[in-house]
Design a protein around this motif. Structure first.
Motif, PDB file in Angstrom:
ATOM      1  N   TYR A 134       0.829  -1.210   0.000  1.00 35.17           N
ATOM      2  CA  TYR A 134       0.000   0.000   0.000  1.00 35.17           C
ATOM      3  C   TYR A 134       0.863   1.260   0.000  1.00 35.17           C
ATOM      4  CZ  TYR A 134      -4.368  -2.574   0.626  1.00 35.17           C
ATOM      5  OH  TYR A 134      -5.448  -3.395   0.434  1.00 35.17           O
ATOM      6  N   ASP A 135       2.008   1.213   0.657  1.00 37.84           N
ATOM      7  CA  ASP A 135       2.931   2.357   0.609  1.00 37.84           C
ATOM      8  C   ASP A 135       3.395   2.613  -0.818  1.00 37.84           C
ATOM      9  OD1 ASP A 135       2.783   2.895   3.301  1.00 37.84           O
ATOM     10  OD2 ASP A 135       4.640   1.868   3.835  1.00 37.84           O
ATOM     11  N   HIS A 136       3.726   1.539  -1.530  1.00 36.05           N
ATOM     12  CA  HIS A 136       4.155   1.698  -2.929  1.00 36.05           C
ATOM     13  C   HIS A 136       3.012   2.219  -3.793  1.00 36.05           C
ATOM     14  CE1 HIS A 136       8.179   0.166  -2.575  1.00 36.05           C
ATOM     15  NE2 HIS A 136       7.791  -1.021  -2.124  1.00 36.05           N
ATOM     16  N   LEU A 137       1.810   1.700  -3.598  1.00 35.43           N
ATOM     17  CA  LEU A 137       0.665   2.154  -4.393  1.00 35.43           C
ATOM     18  C   LEU A 137       0.376   3.632  -4.157  1.00 35.43           C
ATOM     19  CD1 LEU A 137      -1.702  -0.913  -3.883  1.00 35.43           C
ATOM     20  CD2 LEU A 137      -0.613  -0.247  -6.036  1.00 35.43           C
ATOM     21  N   SER A 138       0.589   4.073  -2.936  1.00 34.02           N
ATOM     22  CA  SER A 138       0.283   5.470  -2.611  1.00 34.02           C
ATOM     23  C   SER A 138       1.256   6.452  -3.259  1.00 34.02           C
ATOM     24  CB  SER A 138       0.291   5.668  -1.087  1.00 34.02           C
ATOM     25  OG  SER A 138       1.601   5.585  -0.572  1.00 34.02           O
ATOM     26  N   SER A 139       2.389   5.948  -3.757  1.00 34.45           N
ATOM     27  CA  SER A 139       3.366   6.826  -4.409  1.00 34.45           C
ATOM     28  C   SER A 139       3.613   6.430  -5.859  1.00 34.45           C
ATOM     29  CB  SER A 139       4.692   6.806  -3.634  1.00 34.45           C
ATOM     30  OG  SER A 139       5.196   5.487  -3.494  1.00 34.45           O
ATOM     31  N   ALA A 140       2.701   5.645  -6.420  1.00 36.21           N
ATOM     32  CA  ALA A 140       2.865   5.182  -7.804  1.00 36.21           C
ATOM     33  C   ALA A 140       2.441   6.251  -8.799  1.00 36.21           C
ATOM     34  CB  ALA A 140       2.050   3.913  -8.036  1.00 36.21           C
ATOM     35  N   SER A 141       3.201   6.355  -9.883  1.00 37.12           N
ATOM     36  CA  SER A 141       2.801   7.192 -11.009  1.00 37.12           C
ATOM     37  C   SER A 141       2.124   6.369 -12.095  1.00 37.12           C
ATOM     38  CB  SER A 141       4.028   7.892 -11.603  1.00 37.12           C
ATOM     39  OG  SER A 141       4.656   8.707 -10.650  1.00 37.12           O
ATOM     40  N   ILE A 142       2.526   5.089 -12.189  1.00 29.58           N
ATOM     41  CA  ILE A 142       1.934   4.152 -13.143  1.00 29.58           C
ATOM     42  C   ILE A 142       1.655   2.856 -12.390  1.00 29.58           C
ATOM     43  CG2 ILE A 142       2.304   2.809 -15.257  1.00 29.58           C
ATOM     44  CD1 ILE A 142       4.285   5.019 -16.142  1.00 29.58           C
ATOM     45  N   PHE A 143       0.461   2.300 -12.593  1.00 27.71           N
ATOM     46  CA  PHE A 143       0.139   0.992 -12.020  1.00 27.71           C
ATOM     47  C   PHE A 143      -0.308   0.083 -13.145  1.00 27.71           C
ATOM     48  CE2 PHE A 143      -3.154  -2.006 -10.586  1.00 27.71           C
ATOM     49  CZ  PHE A 143      -2.382  -2.777  -9.707  1.00 27.71           C
ATOM     50  N   ALA A 144       0.280  -1.111 -13.209  1.00 23.11           N
ATOM     51  CA  ALA A 144      -0.093  -2.088 -14.225  1.00 23.11           C
ATOM     52  C   ALA A 144      -0.486  -3.395 -13.561  1.00 23.11           C
ATOM     53  CB  ALA A 144       1.071  -2.326 -15.186  1.00 23.11           C
TER      54      ALA A 144
END
Length: 232
Positions: free
Chosen positions: A159-169
């Motif tokens: 969730y920490d990574h998702l909260s700072s993602a610019s692109i999600f695949a």
């Protein structure tokens, strides 16, 4: 630089020869999920469960990473920002393809777990019923795989990574199993551009900004090449 967070599911490994839940034939078709992929099933018939995961371990040892795994490793290596790979798969094909620091939210076939003390170690090729934990010596070894009804690993980190993602695949995943099914919404809430790459659109495909349909071995290298083109 932009952070890319990638979620992969069974579809990315299927082209390497690993069967999915939905395949006719193959290991999963021979068993009910509740018998081989739940804590209750293990308590009821540990020999069946250990035998099932021993067979999966053998199957996984015979396959090779494919072009999709290798393309994601290339993206991780050549992208100027962070590329975080989160997988629902319990195989090691991402690592075999060159990826680093893969987050295995459902555990790995290569791992053993003590259900008594929580100690983890490398699983032998064949795990026996009543195998002893090397830490506490109790006969409570099980596969280090997250079963239905259990909480996936590393959720806070994900969730920490998702909260700072610019692109999600999301690649090769049905998008029907939570909590992973909600990752696209977490990423979108953080302002990420989202893309689904799948053999066919998932039930939640309309929730993504972009969709690529086709074999992972074709679509993933093409997508990676598109992303890296401005940086090459």
């Amino acid at each position: 630089m932009e952070k890319i967070v990638i979620l992969t599911g069974a579809g990315i490994s299927a082209e390497s020869g690993l069967s999915t839940f939905r395949d006719e034939g193959g290991l999963w078709a021979q068993h009910r999920i509740e018998d081989v992929a739940t804590p209750e099933g293990f308590a009821r018939d540990p020999a069946l469960v250990q035998g099932f995961y021993n067979a999966r371990r053998v199957q996984a040892s015979k396959v090779q990473p494919n072009a999709a795994h290798e393309a994601l490793a290339r993206l991780q290596r050549d992208w100027p920002g962070d590329v975080v790979i989160v997988t629902q798969n319990v195989d090691s094909l991402h690592e075999a393809g060159g990826a680093k620091d893969v987050i295995h939210m459902h555990g790995t076939l290569a791992g053993a777990l003590c259900s008594a003390c929580g100690h983890r170690w490398t699983a032998p090729p064949e795990m026996a019923v009543g195998e002893s934990c090397p830490a506490c010596a109790r006969p409570t070894a099980r596969p280090d795989v997250v079963w239905f009804g259990e909480i996936p690993y590393y959720m806070d980190e994900i969730y920490d990574h998702l909260s700072s993602a610019s692109i999600f695949a999301a690649i090769g995943t049905s998008g029907q199993v939570y909590p992973a099914a909600a990752f696209v919404h977490e990423a979108q809430a953080a302002g990420a551009r989202t893309i689904e790459i799948n053999l066919e659109p998932s039930p939640g495909a309309s929730g993504f900004d972009e969709r690529l349909v086709g074999k992972a071995t074709q679509t993933v290298p093409r997508w990676v090449g598109h992303l890296l083109a401005p940086h090459s």
